[in-house]
Write a protein that holds these residues in place. Structure first.
Motif, mmCIF file in Angstrom:
data_model
loop_
_atom_site.group_PDB
_atom_site.id
_atom_site.type_symbol
_atom_site.label_atom_id
_atom_site.label_comp_id
_atom_site.label_asym_id
_atom_site.label_seq_id
_atom_site.Cartn_x
_atom_site.Cartn_y
_atom_site.Cartn_z
ATOM 1 N N TRP A 78 22.758 -13.675 5.179
ATOM 2 C CA TRP A 78 21.455 -13.058 5.444
ATOM 3 C C TRP A 78 21.193 -12.790 6.923
ATOM 4 O O TRP A 78 20.323 -11.993 7.256
ATOM 5 N N GLY A 79 21.932 -13.446 7.814
ATOM 6 C CA GLY A 79 21.731 -13.211 9.239
ATOM 7 C C GLY A 79 20.734 -14.154 9.872
ATOM 8 O O GLY A 79 20.412 -15.219 9.341
ATOM 9 N N ARG A 80 20.217 -13.747 11.028
ATOM 10 C CA ARG A 80 19.300 -14.574 11.807
ATOM 11 C C ARG A 80 17.858 -14.099 11.675
ATOM 12 O O ARG A 80 16.952 -14.866 11.366
ATOM 13 N N ARG A 81 17.618 -12.846 11.915
ATOM 14 C CA ARG A 81 16.248 -12.305 11.922
ATOM 15 C C ARG A 81 15.857 -11.677 10.575
ATOM 16 O O ARG A 81 14.681 -11.686 10.211
ATOM 17 N N LYS A 82 16.834 -11.119 9.852
ATOM 18 C CA LYS A 82 16.536 -10.341 8.656
ATOM 19 C C LYS A 82 15.729 -11.084 7.588
ATOM 20 O O LYS A 82 14.809 -10.498 6.997
ATOM 21 N N PRO A 83 16.025 -12.368 7.300
ATOM 22 C CA PRO A 83 15.248 -13.030 6.244
ATOM 23 C C PRO A 83 13.753 -13.046 6.521
ATOM 24 O O PRO A 83 12.938 -12.922 5.592
ATOM 25 N N TYR A 126 11.726 -8.711 14.223
ATOM 26 C CA TYR A 126 12.277 -7.355 14.285
ATOM 27 C C TYR A 126 12.463 -6.923 15.739
ATOM 28 O O TYR A 126 13.479 -6.330 16.108
ATOM 29 N N ARG A 127 11.485 -7.203 16.586
ATOM 30 C CA ARG A 127 11.624 -6.861 18.010
ATOM 31 C C ARG A 127 12.794 -7.631 18.627
ATOM 32 O O ARG A 127 13.556 -7.094 19.431
ATOM 33 N N ALA A 128 12.932 -8.913 18.277
ATOM 34 C CA ALA A 128 14.054 -9.701 18.788
ATOM 35 C C ALA A 128 15.384 -9.168 18.246
ATOM 36 O O ALA A 128 16.396 -9.168 18.954
ATOM 37 N N PHE A 129 15.386 -8.709 17.006
ATOM 38 C CA PHE A 129 16.567 -8.147 16.358
ATOM 39 C C PHE A 129 17.119 -6.970 17.168
ATOM 40 O O PHE A 129 18.331 -6.864 17.398
ATOM 41 N N ARG A 372 15.355 -15.189 23.236
ATOM 42 C CA ARG A 372 14.699 -13.889 23.080
ATOM 43 C C ARG A 372 13.649 -13.917 21.971
ATOM 44 O O ARG A 372 12.570 -13.349 22.113
ATOM 45 N N GLY A 373 13.934 -14.593 20.879
ATOM 46 C CA GLY A 373 12.975 -14.640 19.773
ATOM 47 C C GLY A 373 11.666 -15.277 20.171
ATOM 48 O O GLY A 373 10.594 -14.724 19.929
#
Length: 436
Positions: A78-83, A126-129, A372-373
């Protein structure tokens, strides 16, 4: 050791940002349709600011927490930011579907709280992504592409409002009821909220963490639940303590900028009831045309700002754009023709494009990759804190100092933008040695 980020093509950056269309469609409805719904359901003008308290409260809590948590998250599938932005988009989609069906004011206000949680949960990671994916040389175009989709999303939301009123409206307003023509805009938003996010999720893989980052993530997973619960709060506190001076200076600009923007969004509909003698439906439609106009401009100029910021510097373009927005707000109350009043929105649209892109690009360049997040969450705290101050203070200011006059409210907002532009010229962009 950091992973060298590959240079992405225009269409890769485009696909990565498509999800902002749905998120910003939702925000567009919040700007132009939710306050009219409150008025339809019986709210008075002076309580509009406090009814919008959901935005600052949820943004203040949700965005930095989700940012800090996503920094410590990784799933090979699923990744880091996507969930996080998938769950947020789904929550927002459900709320948008239910919103026009609100039977009473309290129900609509409650839905706004849930909708804001969903939108904030989607927005920050999303911005961090985008920052995670792009090398530094492409950050400007990445965040201005966001700005383009911000404009396009809000443009579609507001165009739908006045078009559906024209096609399906008519008849007298019924006290305590949301007109049927407003339903369609929210139903479209419900679809776009999840569909556009899925597009970006399926088209854009995340960059896996480095061995060092993965080791840190695994250490975090090994903690007990109570210890993991404390970590985001500790991360936020440490990030605020270590925050670059530039971000402290930007927070003061944001105080006046966002205070003014929320006055505009809350009082543009009441303004047209005063200056043009419109009923609430007509005033809401005119406000939607205003927003449509400035978001057309935003979508057109967003990418044009990239070479301008590279040539003249981000802070100069940003400050000039804020000053142009102040001119627009000073002009609007003095124009009573529903066509001519659209012209100041050209300046407003240029300002909105700059506000939605330039600060994020500048901040992303100076903060550490591994934080960054959380820093994008803190940057959004700088939006919601002025929102909170505005919702708590502007009702009494409007009633006691501005004579409960929406014309004076708009002039007050214009003055705030003049102050913001002056402060933006004093920003000093210095790269953090610990950043990328």
């Amino acid at each position: 050791m950091r992973i060298k980020k590959p240079t992405l093509s225009f269409w890769q950056i485009f696909n990565m940002n498509v999800g902002f269309l749905g998120i910003q469609y939702s925000f567009g409805l919040q700007q132009s349709a939710i306050n009219p719904i409150f008025l339809f359901l019986g709210a008075s003008e002076e309580i509009l600011p406090i009814l919008n308290i959901a935005g600052p409260v949820t943004g203040l809590i949700v965005q930095p927490l989700i940012g800090a948590i996503s920094d410590k998250t990784w799933s090979p599938r699923w990744g880091r930011r996507k969930p996080f932005f998938l769950i947020g988009a789904l929550l927002g989609s459900l709320c948008l579907f239910a919103f026009p069906l609100s039977p009473a004011l309290w129900f609509a206000v409650g839905l706004l709280w849930i909708l804001d949680v969903g939108n904030n949960m989607a927005m920050e990671p999303y911005r961090a992504f985008v920052g995670d994916k792009l090398p530094e040389k492409q950050l400007s175009i990445g965040y201005q592409m966001q700005s383009l989709f911000v404009g396009a999303g809000i443009l579609l939301a507001n165009a739908s409002i006045f078009l559906f009123q024209d096609w399906f409206g008519g008849g007298e307003e019924i006290s305590g009821q949301v007109p049927k023509w407003l339903y369609y805009s929210f139903f479209i938003g419900s679809f776009l909220s999840i569909a556009t996010i899925l597009w970006s999720v399926l088209k854009t893989p995340e960059i896996p963490p480095t061995d060092e980052e993965l080791e840190e993530i695994n250490r975090h997973k090994a903690l007990s639940f109570s210890e993991r619960f404390k970590v985001p709060f500790v991360e936020i506190a440490h990030a605020v303590k270590d925050m670059p001076k530039f971000m402290w200076s930007l927070s003061v600009v944001y105080l006046f900028q966002w205070y003014a923007l929320f006055i505009y969004w809350q009082f543009i509909t009441p303004l047209f009831r005063t200056t043009m003698g419109f009923d609430t439906s007509q005033a809401a439609a005119q406000a939607a045309k205003m927003s449509t106009t400035y978001n057309v401009v935003t979508a057109v100029v967003a990418l044009i700002l990239v070479p301008l910021t590279m040539k003249f510097g981000g802070k100069r373009i940003y400050a000039l754009s804020l000053f142009g927005t102040s001119i627009a707000l000073f002009a609007i109350p003095h124009i009573t023709d529903p066509v001519y009043v659209l012209f100041p929105m050209v300046l407003f649209g240029i300002g909105w494009a700059a506000m939605m892109g330039i600060p994020y690009s500048m901040v992303s360049k100076i903060v550490p990759q591994e934080r960054r997040g959380v820093y994008m969450g803190i940057l959004n705290m700088m939006i919601v804190i002025p929102m909170g101050i505005q919702t708590l203070t502007f009702g009494p200011i409007f009633k006691n100092l501005l004579g409960a006059n929406s014309v004076n409210a708009m002039l007050f907002a214009g003055t705030c933008f003049v102050i913001a532009a002056s402060l933006a010229l004093r920003l000093k962009v210095v790269k953090d040695p610990n950043g990328d």
